[in-house]
Design a protein around this motif. Structure first.
Motif, short mmCIF file in Angstrom:
data_model
loop_
_atom_site.label_atom_id
_atom_site.label_comp_id
_atom_site.label_asym_id
_atom_site.label_seq_id
_atom_site.Cartn_x
_atom_site.Cartn_y
_atom_site.Cartn_z
N LEU A 21 -13.95 4.52 -4.75
CA LEU A 21 -13.02 5.34 -4.92
C LEU A 21 -14.44 6.73 -5.94
O LEU A 21 -14.72 7.27 -5.03
N ASN A 22 -14.77 5.79 -6.00
CA ASN A 22 -16.19 6.12 -7.56
C ASN A 22 -16.91 6.84 -6.48
O ASN A 22 -17.60 7.80 -7.27
N THR A 72 -7.25 -0.10 -9.47
CA THR A 72 -5.85 0.16 -8.74
C THR A 72 -5.06 -0.95 -8.11
O THR A 72 -5.75 -2.26 -8.35
N MET A 110 -9.11 11.55 -10.75
CA MET A 110 -9.60 11.85 -12.70
C MET A 110 -10.97 12.78 -12.99
O MET A 110 -11.37 12.97 -14.12
N ARG A 111 -12.06 11.26 -11.95
CA ARG A 111 -13.61 12.44 -12.21
C ARG A 111 -13.45 13.34 -11.27
O ARG A 111 -15.27 13.75 -11.48
N LEU A 160 -5.05 15.35 -4.00
CA LEU A 160 -4.44 14.34 -3.01
C LEU A 160 -3.19 14.82 -2.40
O LEU A 160 -2.18 14.93 -2.80
N ALA A 174 0.12 12.97 -11.20
CA ALA A 174 0.05 11.20 -11.08
C ALA A 174 -0.97 10.95 -11.22
O ALA A 174 -2.30 11.90 -11.13
N PRO A 175 -1.87 9.93 -12.68
CA PRO A 175 -2.91 9.72 -12.59
C PRO A 175 -3.52 8.51 -11.45
O PRO A 175 -4.44 8.02 -11.27
N PHE A 176 -3.97 9.47 -10.07
CA PHE A 176 -5.02 8.93 -9.28
C PHE A 176 -6.16 8.56 -9.27
O PHE A 176 -6.48 9.81 -10.25
N ARG A 177 -6.72 7.66 -9.36
CA ARG A 177 -8.05 7.19 -9.60
C ARG A 177 -8.99 7.86 -9.21
O ARG A 177 -10.25 8.31 -10.10
N GLY A 231 -5.40 0.90 3.37
CA GLY A 231 -4.46 1.55 3.53
C GLY A 231 -2.57 1.07 3.94
O GLY A 231 -3.36 -0.02 4.23
N LEU A 288 3.74 4.05 -6.71
CA LEU A 288 4.18 4.70 -8.20
C LEU A 288 5.39 4.33 -8.34
O LEU A 288 5.83 4.39 -9.54
N HIS A 345 -9.59 5.53 2.35
CA HIS A 345 -9.48 3.68 2.82
C HIS A 345 -10.43 4.07 3.99
O HIS A 345 -11.66 4.94 3.80
N TYR A 392 6.17 2.64 -11.89
CA TYR A 392 7.68 2.90 -13.49
C TYR A 392 8.34 2.45 -13.31
O TYR A 392 9.74 2.45 -14.36
N ALA A 396 0.50 -1.25 0.13
CA ALA A 396 0.08 -0.02 0.08
C ALA A 396 1.13 1.28 0.00
O ALA A 396 1.62 1.29 0.37
N HIS A 439 -4.99 4.19 -4.98
CA HIS A 439 -4.36 5.11 -5.56
C HIS A 439 -4.28 5.36 -6.66
O HIS A 439 -5.65 6.41 -7.49
N ILE A 440 -3.51 5.02 -7.41
CA ILE A 440 -3.20 5.25 -9.28
C ILE A 440 -4.18 4.16 -9.78
O ILE A 440 -4.56 2.99 -9.66
N ASP A 441 -4.07 4.79 -11.22
CA ASP A 441 -5.37 4.20 -11.71
C ASP A 441 -4.52 2.93 -13.00
O ASP A 441 -3.61 3.67 -13.68
N GLU A 482 -3.76 3.50 8.50
CA GLU A 482 -3.85 5.00 7.58
C GLU A 482 -4.79 5.43 7.13
O GLU A 482 -5.43 6.50 7.66
N HIS A 494 -4.74 11.07 2.52
CA HIS A 494 -3.48 10.50 2.87
C HIS A 494 -2.14 9.91 4.29
O HIS A 494 -2.01 10.81 3.69
#
Lengths: 192, 390
Positions: free
Chosen positions: B223-224, A171, B338-339, B346, B332-335, B179, A140, B173, A144, A134, A175-177, B188, B242
């Motif tokens: 998350l959604n 995820t 994004m929407r 974050l 960064a592409p945090f889920r 988390g 990340l 979380h 990467y 986690a 966190h990251i999509d 977390e 977080h």
């Protein structure tokens, strides 16, 4: 020994010798006229895959948030997908003095290359989500570490997508999509 | 029948006398408007009557106040508030130093507050026009508040840009999703909830802004759903909280993220150049059809510039708190971001994987200070946002 048998063997040997000679001369005469440009034959010998491929693998260390390169040699393969698999197997091995940001028991199940999109799809086992420690940075670092190393060493790969046990996940640990593929982010790399 | 009416009237009169409403008043100047807040210890119904240089807030309840006359010294617009008791009515009269008008008013709950934003009367610069306050009498309930927000949102879409009125705080979380875990089994999900609640309390009390939490207890929220809550409530800002964790145990310091799918900074360019990889190639990739599709699907696209600014303000405050200069704003592409159809960031407040920071995270006053720092960043962003959108 029977004289007839000796003559027969000599005759067979003579016939075999003549046949071999004819085949040899024929094969020479069929190759030689095709060598119109001597440089072409030189190129052909260069195309032959070398036994070992030099690769640069970037690793995290405890002292730096950036990945630093190490040189390795990888057994080459004319089959690209086999080469990618060897490369990933190499980078997910634990290395002393470096941090490999991977969960325990991670294994690559399979991989696909979609040439039209220059996309490499990596399918890892479930340990990627069940044993992942986690944290955003951890995610990340993992993503990467894989994506940058692959894209840096294989220019034909422009994007990497992750699957887990054959399925798409939102995820890794919240966190990251990871539904979308990743382009490399070379901000994580340091050459010197 | 007549007796029953008299009885009810008598009961009403007794309750009016026995359970007075306590109201506290505070005001402060923002850039371009002055806000005055009437905070009650219970909900109440009210009427507003306004003229050029004063307005009256009439409440159909007995009100208990500390002072019947309040001189306002910290405002360029307001002069004083006078309290009077009239026939079964309590009245606050708000006087200005000059002419002013009510730009908007709205109601917030828990605690119950009536908030007025006032502007100097006269021509308003640009196309901006004050919202018309049409209702003389208003029954205050959640439904009407929502209706009001919707009307204001529509007004904003019709030419008047929207000021920040609602913030959505998302404690990361929760429930079975712990988390990241510290070595001392610190979770977390517990830290994020504590910081989220502290931040809500600070923002509400100091800015009088409505704050929504995506979770108030230790519960699992997808998350959604988190971002849906923010979008459905028409929040103007989304703050996801977080606690970080890294494979590198030495990693420490706060980080603030906003969404991006493109690596375009100077370092990346330099590296690409050094390695004989064409940076144009990287740029072209970002323009590919695939990426366009992803960006099209990402509600956050429209707000990336503001999200970046919000992240800058918050990170600067956290850097001062944690005495860190190296860690900064990242993309960064945090889920969960994004929407979000609003500026969204974050925040990773500290590393639970670092022994030193894990210990700090167990200290409640440290969490208070984190809340204070995030609040400072938010208030700076609000000033910036409202200035830009005036």
């Amino acid at each position: 020994m029977n004289k007839k048998l000796i003559y027969s063997l000599v005759a067979i040997a003579f016939v075999f010798f003549i046949t071999s000679l004819i085949i040899f001369l024929k094969s020479r005469s069929s190759v030689e006229p095709k060598v119109e440009n001597p440089s072409k034959s030189v190129i052909q010998t260069e195309v032959d895959p070398p036994q070992l491929l030099k690769v640069k693998i970037f690793y995290f260390t405890n002292k730096s948030r950036y990945m630093k390169p190490m040189n390795y040699e990888l057994e080459n393969s004319p089959i690209k997908i086999e080469l990618y698999k060897r490369f990933i197997d190499l980078i997910i091995q634990e290395k002393e003095d470096f941090i490999t940001p991977l969960p325990q028991g991670l294994r690559l199940r399979t991989l696909y290359y979609i040439g039209s999109k220059k996309l490499l799809v990596l399918d890892f086992n479930e340990n990627l989500v069940t044993r992942f420690p986690a944290g955003s940075s951890s995610e990340l670092e993992f993503i990467y570490f894989i994506v940058d190393n692959i894209c840096f060493n294989f220019e034909e790969v422009k994007m990497v997508k992750f699957l887990i046990s054959g399925n798409e996940y939102n995820t890794i640990s919240g966190h990251i999509d990871i539904e979308n593929p990743f382009y490399p982010d070379y901000r994580y790399l340091r050459i010197n | 029948m007549k007796n029953i009416k008299l009885l009810l009237f008598g009961l009403l009169l007794i309750s009016w006398q026995l359970f007075p409403l306590s109201i506290q008043i505070r005001s402060f100047d923002h850039d371009g408007f002055t806000r005055i807040v009437f905070e009650g210890d219970q909900s109440f119904q009210f009427k507003i009557r306004s003229s050029d240089s004063k307005f009256r807030l009439e409440i159909d309840k007995k009100v208990r106040v500390e002072k019947e006359f309040i001189q306002i010294n910290n405002s360029d617009l307001l002069d004083k508030v006078v309290f009077l008791e009239e026939k079964r009515k309590s009245v606050f009269s708000v006087f200005g130093k000059g002419g002013f008008e009510i730009k908007r008013h709205f109601v917030l709950e828990r605690p119950f507050r009536v908030v007025f934003d006032l502007v100097k009367s006269g021509p308003v610069p640009g196309d901006q026009k004050p919202l018309k306050i049409s209702h003389a009498e208003k029954s205050v309930d959640r439904f009407e508040k929502n209706q009001e927000s919707e009307n204001e949102f529509k007004a904003g879409k019709q030419g008047q840009k929207k000021l920040i009125e609602t913030i959505c705080i998302d404690p990361g979380h929760g429930g079975s999703d712990f988390g990241a875990l510290g070595k001392s089994n610190l979770k977390e999900k517990d830290i994020t909830l504590k910081v989220g609640k502290k931040l809500k309390q600070i923002v509400e009390s100091r800015l009088g802004i409505r704050v929504i939490l995506t979770r108030k207890i230790d519960s699992e929220v997808s998350l959604n759903s988190r971002v849906s809550i923010a979008n459905n409530q028409k929040a103007d800002m989304f703050i996801s909280i977080h606690v970080n964790s890294s494979f590198r145990k030495a990693a420490r310091g706060p980080e603030t993220f906003y969404v991006s799918l493109k690596a375009t900074d100077q370092e990346s360019f330099e590296l690409a150049r050094k390695e004989n990889k064409s940076f144009d190639e990287i740029d072209q990739k970002a323009e590919s059809d695939d990426l366009k599709m992803i960006l099209w699907n990402m509600a956050q696209t429209e707000f990336i510039r503001e999200s970046s600014k919000l992240a800058d303000f918050i990170q600067s405050e956290l850097n001062v708190l944690m005495n860190t200069i190296n860690r900064g704003v990242k993309q960064a592409p945090f889920r969960v971001l994004m929407r979000a159809a609003m500026p969204a960031v974050l925040i990773e407040v500290a590393f639970i994987s670092n022994a030193y920071e894990e210990k700090k995270l167990t200290n409640d006053s440290f969490l208070d200070r984190i809340g204070q720092s995030i609040y400072s960043g938010i208030s700076k962003f609000i000033y910036y946002h409202n200035t830009m959108n005036r």
